[in-house]
Design a protein around this motif. Sequence first.
Motif, PDB file in Angstrom:
ATOM      1  N   ALA A  22      -1.646  -6.110 -16.843  1.00 20.90           N
ATOM      2  CA  ALA A  22      -1.797  -7.492 -17.435  1.00 20.90           C
ATOM      3  C   ALA A  22      -1.068  -8.235 -16.319  1.00 20.90           C
ATOM      4  CB  ALA A  22      -0.969  -7.456 -18.735  1.00 20.90           C
ATOM      5  N   ASP A  23      -1.862  -8.910 -15.818  1.00 19.17           N
ATOM      6  CA  ASP A  23      -1.226  -9.811 -14.621  1.00 19.17           C
ATOM      7  C   ASP A  23      -0.234 -11.004 -15.021  1.00 19.17           C
ATOM      8  OD1 ASP A  23      -1.029 -10.884 -12.030  1.00 19.17           O
ATOM      9  OD2 ASP A  23      -2.671 -12.254 -12.196  1.00 19.17           O
ATOM     10  N   GLY A  24       1.006 -10.773 -14.385  1.00 16.31           N
ATOM     11  CA  GLY A  24       2.161 -11.635 -14.645  1.00 16.31           C
ATOM     12  C   GLY A  24       3.003 -11.007 -15.660  1.00 16.31           C
ATOM     13  N   GLU A  25       2.702 -10.002 -16.598  1.00 16.51           N
ATOM     14  CA  GLU A  25       3.276  -9.449 -17.712  1.00 16.51           C
ATOM     15  C   GLU A  25       3.700  -7.816 -17.359  1.00 16.51           C
ATOM     16  OE1 GLU A  25       1.016  -9.898 -21.122  1.00 16.51           O
ATOM     17  OE2 GLU A  25       0.406 -11.994 -20.708  1.00 16.51           O
ATOM     18  N   SER A  26       2.778  -7.137 -16.935  1.00 20.98           N
ATOM     19  CA  SER A  26       2.934  -5.739 -16.746  1.00 20.98           C
ATOM     20  C   SER A  26       2.979  -5.561 -15.274  1.00 20.98           C
ATOM     21  CB  SER A  26       2.381  -4.760 -17.334  1.00 20.98           C
ATOM     22  OG  SER A  26       0.768  -4.863 -16.829  1.00 20.98           O
ATOM     23  N   GLY A  27       2.837  -6.436 -14.299  1.00 21.43           N
ATOM     24  CA  GLY A  27       2.581  -6.265 -12.762  1.00 21.43           C
ATOM     25  C   GLY A  27       2.041  -7.695 -12.492  1.00 21.43           C
ATOM     26  N   ARG A  28       1.618  -7.658 -11.304  1.00 21.38           N
ATOM     27  CA  ARG A  28       0.973  -8.497 -10.375  1.00 21.38           C
ATOM     28  C   ARG A  28      -0.105  -8.321  -9.725  1.00 21.38           C
ATOM     29  NH1 ARG A  28       4.176 -12.498  -7.829  1.00 21.38           N
ATOM     30  NH2 ARG A  28       2.224 -13.174  -7.260  1.00 21.38           N
ATOM     31  N   LEU A  29      -1.126  -9.256  -9.632  1.00 22.75           N
ATOM     32  CA  LEU A  29      -2.474  -8.784  -8.853  1.00 22.75           C
ATOM     33  C   LEU A  29      -2.128  -9.915  -7.614  1.00 22.75           C
ATOM     34  CD1 LEU A  29      -5.273  -8.933 -11.522  1.00 22.75           C
ATOM     35  CD2 LEU A  29      -4.539  -7.228 -10.205  1.00 22.75           C
ATOM     36  N   LEU A  30      -2.559  -9.122  -6.486  1.00 28.19           N
ATOM     37  CA  LEU A  30      -2.251  -9.759  -5.186  1.00 28.19           C
ATOM     38  C   LEU A  30      -3.292  -9.737  -4.248  1.00 28.19           C
ATOM     39  CD1 LEU A  30       1.188  -8.225  -4.863  1.00 28.19           C
ATOM     40  CD2 LEU A  30       0.795 -10.378  -5.201  1.00 28.19           C
ATOM     41  N   PRO A  31      -3.704 -10.604  -3.298  1.00 25.58           N
ATOM     42  CA  PRO A  31      -4.618 -10.595  -2.401  1.00 25.58           C
ATOM     43  C   PRO A  31      -4.624  -9.375  -1.520  1.00 25.58           C
ATOM     44  CG  PRO A  31      -3.540 -12.760  -2.274  1.00 25.58           C
ATOM     45  CD  PRO A  31      -2.843 -11.984  -2.970  1.00 25.58           C
ATOM     46  N   PRO A  32      -5.819  -8.597  -1.559  1.00 21.07           N
ATOM     47  CA  PRO A  32      -5.858  -7.320  -0.557  1.00 21.07           C
ATOM     48  C   PRO A  32      -5.360  -7.575   0.638  1.00 21.07           C
ATOM     49  CG  PRO A  32      -7.852  -7.483  -1.998  1.00 21.07           C
ATOM     50  CD  PRO A  32      -7.221  -8.691  -2.484  1.00 21.07           C
ATOM     51  N   GLY A  33      -4.348  -6.675   1.375  1.00 28.41           N
ATOM     52  CA  GLY A  33      -4.301  -6.867   2.586  1.00 28.41           C
ATOM     53  C   GLY A  33      -3.486  -7.896   3.136  1.00 28.41           C
ATOM     54  N   ASP A  34      -2.863  -9.021   2.255  1.00 24.79           N
ATOM     55  CA  ASP A  34      -2.266 -10.036   2.602  1.00 24.79           C
ATOM     56  C   ASP A  34      -0.620  -9.828   2.776  1.00 24.79           C
ATOM     57  OD1 ASP A  34      -0.641 -12.770   2.736  1.00 24.79           O
ATOM     58  OD2 ASP A  34      -2.166 -13.614   1.498  1.00 24.79           O
ATOM     59  N   VAL A  35      -0.142  -9.453   3.980  1.00 23.71           N
ATOM     60  CA  VAL A  35       0.986  -8.923   4.132  1.00 23.71           C
ATOM     61  C   VAL A  35       2.061  -9.740   3.703  1.00 23.71           C
ATOM     62  CG1 VAL A  35       2.805  -8.153   5.641  1.00 23.71           C
ATOM     63  CG2 VAL A  35       0.374  -7.446   6.012  1.00 23.71           C
ATOM     64  N   ALA A  36       2.102 -10.940   3.804  1.00 19.79           N
ATOM     65  CA  ALA A  36       3.199 -12.187   3.498  1.00 19.79           C
ATOM     66  C   ALA A  36       3.086 -11.994   1.923  1.00 19.79           C
ATOM     67  CB  ALA A  36       2.696 -13.380   3.977  1.00 19.79           C
ATOM     68  N   ALA A  37       1.880 -12.076   1.271  1.00 19.96           N
ATOM     69  CA  ALA A  37       1.987 -12.337  -0.346  1.00 19.96           C
ATOM     70  C   ALA A  37       2.820 -11.062  -0.890  1.00 19.96           C
ATOM     71  CB  ALA A  37       0.721 -12.433  -0.737  1.00 19.96           C
ATOM     72  N   TRP A  38       2.311  -9.737  -0.371  1.00 21.64           N
ATOM     73  CA  TRP A  38       2.818  -8.589  -0.677  1.00 21.64           C
ATOM     74  C   TRP A  38       4.384  -8.427  -0.620  1.00 21.64           C
ATOM     75  CZ3 TRP A  38       0.928  -4.241  -3.281  1.00 21.64           C
ATOM     76  CH2 TRP A  38      -0.392  -4.461  -3.727  1.00 21.64           C
ATOM     77  N   CYS A  39       4.886  -9.097   0.602  1.00 28.04           N
ATOM     78  CA  CYS A  39       6.469  -8.834   0.757  1.00 28.04           C
ATOM     79  C   CYS A  39       7.004  -9.950  -0.262  1.00 28.04           C
ATOM     80  CB  CYS A  39       6.413  -9.447   2.437  1.00 28.04           C
ATOM     81  SG  CYS A  39       8.493  -9.615   2.458  1.00 28.04           S
ATOM     82  N   GLU A  40       6.457 -11.059  -0.439  1.00 24.36           N
ATOM     83  CA  GLU A  40       7.016 -11.748  -1.487  1.00 24.36           C
ATOM     84  C   GLU A  40       7.202 -11.409  -2.699  1.00 24.36           C
ATOM     85  OE1 GLU A  40       9.067 -14.466  -0.670  1.00 24.36           O
ATOM     86  OE2 GLU A  40       8.563 -13.964   1.563  1.00 24.36           O
ATOM     87  N   ALA A  41       5.889 -10.751  -3.081  1.00 24.53           N
ATOM     88  CA  ALA A  41       5.897 -10.020  -4.511  1.00 24.53           C
ATOM     89  C   ALA A  41       6.808  -8.895  -4.696  1.00 24.53           C
ATOM     90  CB  ALA A  41       4.248  -9.673  -4.793  1.00 24.53           C
ATOM     91  N   ILE A  42       7.013  -8.033  -3.521  1.00 23.32           N
ATOM     92  CA  ILE A  42       8.107  -6.988  -3.571  1.00 23.32           C
ATOM     93  C   ILE A  42       9.483  -7.723  -3.784  1.00 23.32           C
ATOM     94  CG2 ILE A  42       9.167  -5.115  -2.259  1.00 23.32           C
ATOM     95  CD1 ILE A  42       6.368  -4.909  -0.878  1.00 23.32           C
ATOM     96  N   LEU A  43       9.688  -8.586  -3.044  1.00 27.20           N
ATOM     97  CA  LEU A  43      11.077  -9.212  -3.225  1.00 27.20           C
ATOM     98  C   LEU A  43      11.331  -9.616  -4.643  1.00 27.20           C
ATOM     99  CD1 LEU A  43      11.371 -10.674   0.282  1.00 27.20           C
ATOM    100  CD2 LEU A  43      12.743  -8.874  -0.642  1.00 27.20           C
ATOM    101  N   ALA A  44      10.340 -10.313  -5.207  1.00 28.25           N
ATOM    102  CA  ALA A  44      10.363 -10.953  -6.427  1.00 28.25           C
ATOM    103  C   ALA A  44      10.706  -9.744  -7.567  1.00 28.25           C
ATOM    104  CB  ALA A  44       9.337 -11.641  -6.955  1.00 28.25           C
ATOM    105  N   LEU A  45      10.030  -8.455  -7.565  1.00 32.69           N
ATOM    106  CA  LEU A  45      10.347  -7.373  -8.271  1.00 32.69           C
ATOM    107  C   LEU A  45      11.939  -6.679  -8.002  1.00 32.69           C
ATOM    108  CD1 LEU A  45       7.101  -5.773  -9.225  1.00 32.69           C
ATOM    109  CD2 LEU A  45       8.469  -7.196 -10.782  1.00 32.69           C
ATOM    110  N   CYS A  46      12.611  -7.201  -6.931  1.00 32.85           N
ATOM    111  CA  CYS A  46      13.829  -6.824  -6.656  1.00 32.85           C
ATOM    112  C   CYS A  46      14.641  -7.422  -7.496  1.00 32.85           C
ATOM    113  CB  CYS A  46      14.212  -6.945  -5.196  1.00 32.85           C
ATOM    114  SG  CYS A  46      13.498  -5.906  -3.966  1.00 32.85           S
ATOM    115  N   ASN A  47      14.485  -8.446  -8.279  1.00 35.74           N
ATOM    116  CA  ASN A  47      15.240  -8.809  -9.407  1.00 35.74           C
ATOM    117  C   ASN A  47      15.217  -8.062 -10.474  1.00 35.74           C
ATOM    118  OD1 ASN A  47      15.239 -10.834 -12.137  1.00 35.74           O
ATOM    119  ND2 ASN A  47      16.494 -11.943 -10.554  1.00 35.74           N
ATOM    120  N   ASP A  48      16.499  -7.564 -10.905  1.00 39.27           N
ATOM    121  CA  ASP A  48      16.643  -6.795 -11.904  1.00 39.27           C
ATOM    122  C   ASP A  48      15.955  -6.889 -13.255  1.00 39.27           C
ATOM    123  OD1 ASP A  48      17.884  -5.167  -9.972  1.00 39.27           O
ATOM    124  OD2 ASP A  48      20.127  -5.311 -10.658  1.00 39.27           O
ATOM    125  N   ALA A  49      16.341  -8.071 -13.670  1.00 44.48           N
ATOM    126  CA  ALA A  49      15.928  -8.697 -15.011  1.00 44.48           C
ATOM    127  C   ALA A  49      14.417  -8.826 -15.119  1.00 44.48           C
ATOM    128  CB  ALA A  49      16.609 -10.052 -15.172  1.00 44.48           C
TER     129      ALA A  49
END
Length: 376
Positions: free
Chosen positions: A299-326
């Motif tokens: 469930a995009d935005g609820e149980s995870g995130r869907l991201l553009p394939p191969g987009d390094v910048a987008a994946w980096c930012e998404a990883i950092l967003a999930l470093c937020n514990d809450a």
Amino acid sequence: MRFLFVGTHPENTGAATHFVALAQALVESGHDVDAILRPDTLIWQGLAYSGVRCRPGFFRNALDPRGYATVRRQIAEARPDWIVGNFGKEYWPLVLIGRALGIPVALFRHRTPPMKRLSALLLPRLASRFFAVSQHARQAYLDRGIPAQRVQVLYNPVNASLFRPDADAGAAMRASLGIPDDAIVLGYVGRMHTGKGVFPLLEAASAAMRREPRLYCLWVGDGPDAARLQALAAADTGVGSRHRFAGWNNHTADYFRSLSMLAFPSIATETFGRVSIEAQACGVPVLASDIGGVPETLADGESGRLLPPGDVAAWCEAILALCNDATRQHMGSTAREFVLQHFATHVIAREFVVQLQPAAAGQASAGLDRLGATSG
């Protein structure tokens, strides 16, 4: 209902895991299940103590007379209402046997075409039920001209009792890998080759690790690009020591439990994405490529995130967003509930039986009478 599953292919893939999980789910739901299996395979091991009655056998090829004889003998003994097949080598034998004896056959296809063109045109029409494992895969058959009513969808089931959160097991796995217990762990589980997007993921993960000192990356799997991937990770003097390579293990549940988030970064089209639902069943949110059948697994935005394939910048930012514990903990709780509602074994078993109900009554009994006459 009585089912005869036939799965004599020795492969260790998602199709094999699906075969095991669905057969177990039907037994747990009160159905009788017999299975013809090649001994000493992942499927045999998975079903040996499950309540499924396992019988040895295999098809060397689609014309192997010994394979046909084994199936006919087991039909005479078990008198199934349905024959179920998962592997390409057995599609034609099961369809031919089923049609000869009047027993309905359900086939599962775990890949999008190509099959051989004649098989792709005829098998969905000749099988009583032809299941794709995602809407994406189903569309591939419709695009080939198969009538919509001939291709149904049944998702891969996941055993939510096996794949479940377990903080102690996760902590023990982290300790065994030399990962601090308070680390944030990004994981990858699967084959390591270019089409799986492992190299853009490595780049994105390393960039995120340089900005977040608690972040580690755990790689579970093997493949043709594993050595090159590991060498590139080790060469990064800044964060290379925080990459861990565990190799492949058939028992992945404890690896999932050790993760804070899972990456599913494919750049080649995926039919489905079993690791996504297994991770979510363990309470792990998933970052996944928006490609093929993968979006159907979360469930995009609820149980995870869907991201553009191969987009390094987008994946980096998404990883950092999930470093937020809450954020991460909320998504993890939602992920478990999402899987229980849509992919748990009892849910898929119930849906499977419902989709079989319109079969013509009396087909199986008529076929079994003919079998008894010919084998008596």
